[in-house]
Design a protein around this motif. Structure first.
Motif, PDB file in Angstrom:
ATOM      1  N   ASN A 542      -3.349   3.902 -11.925  1.00  0.00           N
ATOM      2  CA  ASN A 542      -3.823   5.151 -12.537  1.00  0.00           C
ATOM      3  C   ASN A 542      -3.610   6.375 -11.644  1.00  0.00           C
ATOM      4  O   ASN A 542      -3.773   7.504 -12.101  1.00  0.00           O
ATOM      5  N   GLN A 543      -3.226   6.153 -10.377  1.00  0.00           N
ATOM      6  CA  GLN A 543      -2.898   7.267  -9.496  1.00  0.00           C
ATOM      7  C   GLN A 543      -1.396   7.556  -9.463  1.00  0.00           C
ATOM      8  O   GLN A 543      -0.969   8.541  -8.865  1.00  0.00           O
ATOM      9  N   GLY A 544      -0.619   6.653 -10.078  1.00  0.00           N
ATOM     10  CA  GLY A 544       0.833   6.845 -10.082  1.00  0.00           C
ATOM     11  C   GLY A 544       1.553   6.116  -8.976  1.00  0.00           C
ATOM     12  O   GLY A 544       2.782   6.258  -8.834  1.00  0.00           O
ATOM     13  N   ASN A 545       0.848   5.315  -8.147  1.00  0.00           N
ATOM     14  CA  ASN A 545       1.506   4.542  -7.099  1.00  0.00           C
ATOM     15  C   ASN A 545       2.392   3.468  -7.715  1.00  0.00           C
ATOM     16  O   ASN A 545       1.979   2.777  -8.657  1.00  0.00           O
ATOM     17  N   ILE A 546       3.591   3.283  -7.188  1.00  0.00           N
ATOM     18  CA  ILE A 546       4.475   2.230  -7.677  1.00  0.00           C
ATOM     19  C   ILE A 546       4.301   0.980  -6.823  1.00  0.00           C
ATOM     20  O   ILE A 546       3.867   1.037  -5.674  1.00  0.00           O
ATOM     21  N   GLY A 547       4.610  -0.178  -7.422  1.00  0.00           N
ATOM     22  CA  GLY A 547       4.454  -1.447  -6.733  1.00  0.00           C
ATOM     23  C   GLY A 547       5.633  -1.788  -5.849  1.00  0.00           C
ATOM     24  O   GLY A 547       6.615  -1.045  -5.746  1.00  0.00           O
ATOM     25  N   ALA A 548       5.545  -2.960  -5.215  1.00  0.00           N
ATOM     26  CA  ALA A 548       6.524  -3.337  -4.191  1.00  0.00           C
ATOM     27  C   ALA A 548       7.928  -3.529  -4.753  1.00  0.00           C
ATOM     28  O   ALA A 548       8.919  -3.124  -4.126  1.00  0.00           O
ATOM     29  N   PHE A 549       8.071  -4.181  -5.934  1.00  0.00           N
ATOM     30  CA  PHE A 549       9.404  -4.347  -6.514  1.00  0.00           C
ATOM     31  C   PHE A 549      10.053  -2.985  -6.745  1.00  0.00           C
ATOM     32  O   PHE A 549      11.203  -2.752  -6.377  1.00  0.00           O
ATOM     33  N   GLU A 550       9.311  -2.107  -7.412  1.00  0.00           N
ATOM     34  CA  GLU A 550       9.855  -0.798  -7.758  1.00  0.00           C
ATOM     35  C   GLU A 550      10.187   0.003  -6.502  1.00  0.00           C
ATOM     36  O   GLU A 550      11.248   0.624  -6.411  1.00  0.00           O
ATOM     37  N   ALA A 551       9.275  -0.023  -5.525  1.00  0.00           N
ATOM     38  CA  ALA A 551       9.501   0.734  -4.290  1.00  0.00           C
ATOM     39  C   ALA A 551      10.726   0.229  -3.535  1.00  0.00           C
ATOM     40  O   ALA A 551      11.477   1.010  -2.941  1.00  0.00           O
ATOM     41  N   SER A 552      10.948  -1.090  -3.561  1.00  0.00           N
ATOM     42  CA  SER A 552      12.052  -1.664  -2.780  1.00  0.00           C
ATOM     43  C   SER A 552      13.421  -1.249  -3.302  1.00  0.00           C
ATOM     44  O   SER A 552      14.404  -1.271  -2.564  1.00  0.00           O
ATOM     45  N   LEU A 553      13.506  -0.879  -4.570  1.00  0.00           N
ATOM     46  CA  LEU A 553      14.795  -0.498  -5.149  1.00  0.00           C
ATOM     47  C   LEU A 553      15.142   0.964  -4.913  1.00  0.00           C
ATOM     48  O   LEU A 553      16.315   1.362  -5.032  1.00  0.00           O
ATOM     49  N   MET A 554      14.155   1.751  -4.561  1.00  0.00           N
ATOM     50  CA  MET A 554      14.392   3.196  -4.424  1.00  0.00           C
ATOM     51  C   MET A 554      15.412   3.499  -3.332  1.00  0.00           C
ATOM     52  O   MET A 554      15.392   2.910  -2.253  1.00  0.00           O
ATOM     53  N   ASN A 555      16.308   4.436  -3.648  1.00  0.00           N
ATOM     54  CA  ASN A 555      17.315   4.966  -2.718  1.00  0.00           C
ATOM     55  C   ASN A 555      18.381   3.943  -2.322  1.00  0.00           C
ATOM     56  O   ASN A 555      19.103   4.153  -1.341  1.00  0.00           O
ATOM     57  N   THR A 556      18.488   2.868  -3.089  1.00  0.00           N
ATOM     58  CA  THR A 556      19.552   1.894  -2.856  1.00  0.00           C
ATOM     59  C   THR A 556      20.828   2.362  -3.536  1.00  0.00           C
ATOM     60  O   THR A 556      20.820   2.796  -4.686  1.00  0.00           O
ATOM     61  N   LYS A 557      21.947   2.240  -2.833  1.00  0.00           N
ATOM     62  CA  LYS A 557      23.242   2.579  -3.425  1.00  0.00           C
ATOM     63  C   LYS A 557      23.840   1.328  -4.047  1.00  0.00           C
ATOM     64  O   LYS A 557      23.886   0.268  -3.415  1.00  0.00           O
TER      65      LYS A 557
END
Length: 598
Positions: A542-557
């Motif tokens: 409810n605060q908008g924090n993303i979980g570990a799966f989603e976070a791990s994909l960020m900024n990957t080429k």
């Protein structure tokens, strides 16, 4: 451009091309992943979705808590026994039952056997094909492959003839058109970096591990009577010790059985240390520059700890696997974890397909509510039965969002190893420092997909050696005259208080696993599981924090958006188990919904 900054520090941009991977394969269960990539093919937004739900918790309501282990073990067909162990610990906690030392050693041997088996199968059969190209192995020189093998380990199977035979088998397999697990791979993708000889060596070990993993399972069969779902017992273990006994209907643990366990354990240590670890280091050496996938691994980590050295002592000091939590990126500050504290573990559902009385608040598992509510947001593209793009601003997953003191957390081998490293765990520090020296990379390399994969391999070796430790401990205890394997004190329901509750925990191969139980009038009143993939695969809170799966994909080429092997690499590094993380429960146990699959 539409950019949102999450409280846990990620910039989400939904304006780029949407790429959908559905289903994500080579995992347990059903998972969907959607990402947005920019003009440079860099992931700027990620959405992880659990696409299945199950009904085991409703089955438990009203049942005898001493039988719960047999039901919850069916949550998963891969995590053999770890749910059962967690369950009996929860009931023992509620009933204040102590277990004998022999039972503690046997439980640890079974749990450690699971860790080794799961990590081995994960690396070779679920994850290796994200790094290894079996088609490229056909180009290898068997003589050069033999030289490579002999340069990295003392594995007995290393002759040119052996690798030539493997290459011939693979060639026939591929030419037959029946590719099986190799089908639909992105084998022409430039994201694959290994030379043909390394590919051939890894494929050979893929086949060897497929054969050897059967032997590892035998350990759990000996102590649990069967596998994949061994027998367990509140108060201890169900196997009797009779050193003068012979194999019969009762299947007592005798010297012949213990010698077989010892033989398997010794061969397991040899395979892990002479094949798995060298392969891991060899493959990592070709991908040292692929430092994506860190996500929450340097920011927020959680481990409950496991493998008690002495029975009935679940304090952090007695647990051989480390316990603790790291938040806000403060790696040197490891917090204590209390699973009874209602302010620590809470589950949220604003983006999950469930209802809460107040969706602005999280619930501790003892007070957990699991009422399904499958609805799609207004910006969903498609229909309920044919979704093309999800609306992550609304509900979008059958997985809840657990939080530790309000923080999305990563759990699993990497979490355990980073926490243990920061606590000064000598064995873990020696392993990690050795790998960093071998690869000539800084400690920050741990916080990546490769770091997650490496931690799982190192833990497999650690667990194999600890399995031997507890086998030796068990044998010494038996020689001293102690053959007790169960305690039936407080087993009679007539002696129980009218209302009690307990919590049990383990560190499953995939991470922190907790079961919370409430017992009323000798029957289960509420039962809630928060499993590793619930932590790692959680949607936004409810605060908008993303979980570990989603976070791990960020900024990957990604090299090719239409062939996103990089997404699979990182998601597979967690070894997701969606079957564990999705569940439904109603008070009455009625049919909740009818699902038609086209």
């Amino acid at each position: 451009m539409s950019v949102t900054v999450t409280p846990n520090g990620f910039n989400l941009d939904t304006s780029g091309q949407r790429v959908v991977v559905d289903p994500v394969t080579r995992i347990e269960g059903h998972m969907r992943c959607e990402v947005n990539v920019d003009e440079n093919n860099i992931i700027r937004n990620a959405v992880s979705t659990g696409t299945m739900w199950r009904g085991l918790e409703v089955i438990l309501k009203g049942r005898d808590p001493r039988d719960a282990w047999a039901f919850v073990q069916r949550i998963c067909g891969v995590c053999t026994g770890t749910h059962a162990l967690t369950s009996v610990r929860a009931v023992e906690d509620a009933l204040n039952i102590d277990i004998p030392e022999n039972a503690n050693s046997i439980r640890n041997i079974m749990q450690l056997s699971l860790q080794v088996h799961d990590h081995l199968v994960h690396f070779y059969h679920l994850h290796a094909l994200d790094w290894v190209n079996p088609v490229n192995a056909l180009k290898a020189d068997p003589k050069a492959t033999s030289a490579l093998q002999q340069s990295i380990s003392k594995h007995a199977k290393s002759s040119p003839g052996y690798f030539r035979d493997i290459q011939t088998r693979v060639k026939k397999f591929i030419e037959s058109g029946q590719l099986g697990p190799f089908k639909n791979g992105y084998w022409t993708n430039p994201a694959y970096k290994l030379p043909p000889e390394a590919d051939l060596m890894a494929v050979a070990h893929y086949l060897e591990a497929l054969d050897f993993q059967k032997d590892i399972m035998t350990v759990r069969t000996i102590f649990g009577g069967k596998d994949t779902h061994p027998n367990w017992l509140v108060g201890g273990v169900p196997c009797a010790i009779n050193m003068d006994g012979v194999m019969a209907a009762g299947a007592p643990i005798n010297m012949e059985r213990l010698n077989l366990v010892k033989s398997i354990t010794d061969r397991t240590i040899e395979f892990i240390d002479n094949v798995y670890i060298p392969d891991l280091l060899a493959i990592a050496g070709f991908y040292k520059d692929w430092m994506y996938g860190g996500g929450l691994s340097s920011q927020a980590l959680l481990s409950y700890g496991d493998i008690p050295d002495r029975a009935n002592d679940y304090s952090a000091a007695n647990l051989m696997m480390p316990r603790g939590a790291i938040i806000n990126g403060k790696l040197e500050e490891v917090h204590e974890v209390d699973l009874r504290n209602p302010d620590e573990v809470q589950e949220f559902v604003p983006h999950s397909w469930y209802n809460y009385p107040d969706e602005g608040k999280g619930l501790h598992p003892w007070d957990g509510v699991t009422e399904p509510n499958y609805e799609l947001g207004p910006n969903t593209v498609g229909t309920k039965t044919h979704i093309r793009e999800l609306d992550e601003g609304a509900k979008y997953s059958w997985i809840k969002a657990p939080r530790w003191r309000g923080h999305a957390m990563e759990v699993g081998p990497l979490a355990r190893y980073v926490i243990g490293y920061m606590q000064g765990h000598e064995e873990i520090k020696d392993q990690v420092d050795g790998v960093l020296r071998h690869l000539d990379v800084p400690i920050t390399a741990l916080f990546s997909t490769l770091g997650r994969t490496a931690a799982r391999g190192l833990e497999a070796s650690w667990a194999a050696h600890k399995q031997k430790y507890f086998l030796d401990k068990l044998i010494a205890n038996i020689k001293a005259g102690d053959t007790a394997t169960a305690n039936t004190d407080n087993f009679d329901p007539s002696t129980w208080p009218s209302e009690i509750k307990g919590v049990g925990f383990t560190e499953a191969p995939r991470g922190a696993l907790g079961h919370w139980i409430k017992i009323k009038d000798t029957k289960i009143d509420n039962y809630q599981c928060v499993v590793p993939t619930t932590w790692n695969g959680s949607p936004r809170d409810n605060q908008g924090n993303i979980g570990a799966f989603e976070a791990s994909l960020m900024n990957t080429k990604v090299e090719r958006a239409e062939e996103p092997v990089e997404i699979l690499r990182t998601l597979h590094s967690f070894d997701p188990c969606l079957a564990c993380s999705t569940h439904v429960m109603s008070e009455e146990g009625e049919e909740l919904a009818e699902v038609k699959v086209r």
